[in-house]
Design an enzyme around this catalytic site. Structure first.
Site, mmCIF file in Angstrom:
data_model
loop_
_atom_site.group_PDB
_atom_site.id
_atom_site.type_symbol
_atom_site.label_atom_id
_atom_site.label_comp_id
_atom_site.label_asym_id
_atom_site.label_seq_id
_atom_site.Cartn_x
_atom_site.Cartn_y
_atom_site.Cartn_z
ATOM 1 N N HIS A 1 0.763 -1.221 0.061
ATOM 2 C CA HIS A 1 -0.084 -0.034 -0.048
ATOM 3 C C HIS A 1 1.067 1.305 0.115
ATOM 4 O O HIS A 1 0.280 2.328 0.513
ATOM 5 C CB HIS A 1 -0.862 0.143 1.346
ATOM 6 N N LEU B 1 -5.270 -9.781 17.536
ATOM 7 C CA LEU B 1 -5.694 -9.484 18.968
ATOM 8 C C LEU B 1 -7.124 -9.942 19.164
ATOM 9 O O LEU B 1 -7.488 -10.627 20.269
ATOM 10 C CB LEU B 1 -6.123 -8.024 19.149
HETATM 11 P P1 OAD Z 1 -7.724 -2.749 10.605
HETATM 12 O O1 OAD Z 1 -7.749 -1.575 11.447
HETATM 13 O O2 OAD Z 1 -8.617 -3.083 9.532
HETATM 14 O O3 OAD Z 1 -7.156 -4.105 11.697
HETATM 15 C C1 OAD Z 1 -6.313 -4.050 12.497
HETATM 16 C C2 OAD Z 1 -6.453 -5.146 13.159
HETATM 17 O O4 OAD Z 1 -5.416 -5.175 13.965
HETATM 18 C C3 OAD Z 1 -7.672 -5.607 13.887
HETATM 19 O O5 OAD Z 1 -8.122 -6.750 13.548
HETATM 20 C C4 OAD Z 1 -7.330 -5.601 15.337
HETATM 21 O O6 OAD Z 1 -7.998 -6.217 16.055
HETATM 22 C C5 OAD Z 1 -5.767 -6.005 15.356
HETATM 23 N N1 OAD Z 1 -5.000 -5.331 16.456
HETATM 24 C C6 OAD Z 1 -5.039 -4.147 17.024
HETATM 25 N N2 OAD Z 1 -4.235 -4.130 18.151
HETATM 26 C C7 OAD Z 1 -3.507 -5.194 17.909
HETATM 27 C C8 OAD Z 1 -2.271 -5.586 18.811
HETATM 28 N N3 OAD Z 1 -1.817 -4.887 19.771
HETATM 29 N N4 OAD Z 1 -1.661 -6.917 18.344
HETATM 30 C C9 OAD Z 1 -2.230 -7.605 17.557
HETATM 31 N N5 OAD Z 1 -3.497 -7.130 16.491
HETATM 32 C C10 OAD Z 1 -3.866 -6.013 16.923
HETATM 33 O O7 OAD Z 1 -6.174 -2.543 9.838
HETATM 34 P P2 OAD Z 1 -5.664 -3.265 8.465
HETATM 35 O O8 OAD Z 1 -6.266 -4.760 8.396
HETATM 36 O O9 OAD Z 1 -4.034 -3.127 8.279
HETATM 37 O O10 OAD Z 1 -5.498 0.606 3.399
HETATM 38 O O11 OAD Z 1 -6.312 -2.464 7.282
HETATM 39 C C11 OAD Z 1 -5.973 -2.778 5.964
HETATM 40 C C12 OAD Z 1 -6.124 -1.538 5.081
HETATM 41 O O12 OAD Z 1 -7.405 -0.855 5.370
HETATM 42 C C13 OAD Z 1 -4.848 -0.703 5.516
HETATM 43 O O13 OAD Z 1 -3.615 -1.211 4.656
HETATM 44 C C14 OAD Z 1 -5.632 0.697 5.089
HETATM 45 C C15 OAD Z 1 -6.924 0.503 5.675
HETATM 46 O O14 OAD Z 1 -7.935 1.192 4.891
HETATM 47 C C16 OAD Z 1 -5.497 1.692 2.914
HETATM 48 O O15 OAD Z 1 -5.710 2.746 3.219
HETATM 49 C C17 OAD Z 1 -5.638 1.622 0.982
#
Ligand code: OAD
Length: 231
Positions: free
Chosen positions: A105, A198
């Site tokens: 990304h 998480l």
């Molecule tokens: P999300 O915010 O959708 O998901 C984050 C995940 O991390 C969730 O499932 C949380 O439960 C988990 N989480 C939070 N704190 C944590 C911790 N301390 N340890 C382990 N897990 C934890 O973020 P992404 O999946 O990265 O794209 O989002 C994907 C894409 O959507 C991003 O790259 C971005 C966004 O819109 C664009 O902007 C194109």
């Protein structure tokens, strides 16, 4: 053993960088259509630059945590191939010592000219009137992939997934494609699949093994297991 790792915002959460879809996530404060689409940028480039200037500033003051450090150790010490694919635009993997990170990304620390395609290190603050250092067009943007655009390195990632023995997804909600589909590609190629998150993600059911907890605890423990079994 060939390992492919996919990381998301959850791995950087304990470094103080916000996730997107958690209860206090960025997409609860901003409309992604305004700040993370080409149409939003065309409508209001000032707002989009402000959004990414803030992300860049947060990233500069954040430090890698134990999960980033453990993955860098795995890449250094594991006898097989360890490919690190991230949806994150921060540079915490690199600052923890990881090499060859596939930023599918893009990277908030880089700038891109919409007119000529030139890329360079982003200044701390970007403005819509900034000229491109190569062609001087005032068409500069953060070098990040927005919704509706094609993520980077998809051919390289597909190739690694098809050759993988183990696919590990860390700190991602599994709700954004194509990354959310990587587990199915790896499983189709015969790989074991492991989710470290998480809480259950949207694609948890596609994994052969799931561990729930904080990335800073789960990831170093898993890396220790892999390195011990590789001896
Ligand atoms: P999300 O915010 O959708 O998901 C984050 C995940 O991390 C969730 O499932 C949380 O439960 C988990 N989480 C939070 N704190 C944590 C911790 N301390 N340890 C382990 N897990 C934890 O973020 P992404 O999946 O990265 O794209 O989002 C994907 C894409 O959507 C991003 O790259 C971005 C966004 O819109 C664009 O902007 C194109």
């Amino acid at each position: 053993m060939n390992i492919v790792i996919l990381t998301g915002a959850g791995i950087s959460a304990e470094s103080g960088l916000g996730t997107f879809r958690d209860i206090d996530g960025l997409w609860t404060k901003y409309d992604l259509n305004d700040v993370a689409t080409p149409e939003g940028f065309a409508r209001n480039p000032d707002l989009v630059h402000q959004f990414y200037n803030a992300r860049r500033m947060n990233c500069r003051t954040a430090l890698p945590n134990d999960a980033h450090t453990a993955l860098a150790r795995l890449q250094r010490d594991c006898p097989g191939e360890v490919d690190l694919v991230t949806q994150n635009i921060d540079d915490l993997h690199e600052r923890a010592g990881s090499r060859s990170v596939w930023h599918m990304h893009g990277e908030v620390t880089r700038a891109l000219c919409d007119a000529c395609g030139h890329r360079w290190d982003a200044p701390e603050r970007m403005e819509p009137s900034d000229p491109c250092p190569a062609c001087e067009a005032a068409a500069t943007r953060p070098d990040v992939v927005w919704f509706g655009e094609i993520p980077y390195f998809l051919d390289e990632i597909q190739d690694r997934l098809e050759r993988s023995d183990l696919f590990v997804s860390i700190g991602t909600s599994g709700s954004v494609y194509p990354a959310a589909g990587f587990v199915a590609i790896a499983a189709g190629a015969g790989a074991q699949t492991l989710e470290l998150n998480l809480e259950p993600s949207d694609s948890s059911s596609a994994f052969t093994e799931i561990r729930h907890g904080k990335a800073s605890e789960l990831v170093p423990a898993w890396v220790n297991e892999v390195l011990a079994s590789a001896k």
